[in-house]
Design a protein around this motif. Sequence first.
Motif, mmCIF file in Angstrom:
data_model
loop_
_atom_site.group_PDB
_atom_site.id
_atom_site.type_symbol
_atom_site.label_atom_id
_atom_site.label_comp_id
_atom_site.label_asym_id
_atom_site.label_seq_id
_atom_site.Cartn_x
_atom_site.Cartn_y
_atom_site.Cartn_z
ATOM 1 N N VAL A 110 54.192 -52.902 61.277
ATOM 2 C CA VAL A 110 52.772 -53.105 61.540
ATOM 3 C C VAL A 110 52.576 -54.540 62.015
ATOM 4 O O VAL A 110 52.972 -55.487 61.334
ATOM 5 N N ALA A 111 51.974 -54.683 63.186
ATOM 6 C CA ALA A 111 51.639 -56.004 63.720
ATOM 7 C C ALA A 111 50.149 -56.224 63.495
ATOM 8 O O ALA A 111 49.344 -55.342 63.792
ATOM 9 N N VAL A 112 49.796 -57.384 62.972
ATOM 10 C CA VAL A 112 48.399 -57.678 62.665
ATOM 11 C C VAL A 112 47.942 -58.885 63.465
ATOM 12 O O VAL A 112 48.596 -59.928 63.473
ATOM 13 N N GLU A 166 48.769 -59.111 56.634
ATOM 14 C CA GLU A 166 49.983 -58.455 57.108
ATOM 15 C C GLU A 166 50.524 -57.514 56.037
ATOM 16 O O GLU A 166 50.882 -56.362 56.320
ATOM 17 N N PHE A 167 50.580 -57.994 54.800
ATOM 18 C CA PHE A 167 51.063 -57.176 53.691
ATOM 19 C C PHE A 167 50.117 -55.997 53.453
ATOM 20 O O PHE A 167 50.568 -54.857 53.305
ATOM 21 N N VAL A 218 49.215 -48.658 56.092
ATOM 22 C CA VAL A 218 49.818 -47.771 57.101
ATOM 23 C C VAL A 218 50.957 -46.972 56.466
ATOM 24 O O VAL A 218 51.057 -45.748 56.654
ATOM 25 N N SER A 219 51.802 -47.625 55.706
ATOM 26 C CA SER A 219 52.939 -46.947 55.072
ATOM 27 C C SER A 219 52.473 -45.873 54.100
ATOM 28 O O SER A 219 53.059 -44.781 54.044
ATOM 29 N N SER A 271 35.800 -55.038 47.132
ATOM 30 C CA SER A 271 36.222 -56.178 47.946
ATOM 31 C C SER A 271 36.405 -55.751 49.403
ATOM 32 O O SER A 271 36.647 -54.582 49.703
ATOM 33 N N VAL A 272 36.285 -56.725 50.285
ATOM 34 C CA VAL A 272 36.527 -56.467 51.704
ATOM 35 C C VAL A 272 37.968 -55.985 51.896
ATOM 36 O O VAL A 272 38.219 -55.065 52.680
ATOM 37 N N ALA A 273 38.899 -56.562 51.164
ATOM 38 C CA ALA A 273 40.303 -56.162 51.285
ATOM 39 C C ALA A 273 40.489 -54.692 50.907
ATOM 40 O O ALA A 273 41.201 -53.950 51.597
#
Length: 170
Positions: free
Chosen positions: A4-6, A18-19, A25-26, A116-118
């Motif tokens: 995955v590219a962020v 990135e993590f 995705v995984s 949270s936004v995350a």
Amino acid sequence: MIEVAVLHEEGWPGTDWEFLAQQAVSAAIAHSPYAAFATDSTLYEVAVKLTDDDEVHQLNRAYREKDKPTNVLSFPMVQEDLLEVTANTDDGEVLLGDIVLAEGVCAAEAAEKGISVADHATHLIVHGTFHLLGYDHMDDNEAEAMEALEIRALLSLGLSDPYGDRDTGE
């Protein structure tokens, strides 16, 4: 193998995007019929762009003819009927597609939900990944199937059911 590219633009809160994107995705792929992508020798790539509402608004207008920003857009690069034969690629790489999130919309929705936004972005990346894998929610049956997969993927990441506030008729 999944990569995955962020691309992370200003405005998004500090976190290890990135993590987070790799995990989201995984998890989605692991809970799909394409779980073998994780262990195939083929490299499956997903690009995630964390951007602002204006860019997502422009993309939504250009590609979906909707003149407003939205929380997430997905741009699949592999036709749904070809996903099962992607391991036959000539160069060993398959670009599954792009996922684009709008910071303002995502932040507002997270605040509305009291999360949270995350965590909300994780859900949106999972959701976007299922779109890259050919899932949709154009009718009730498709929506229920896709949501069930999302819920399982999110639970595997320790996140709660984002659809838990729905009236299930029970």
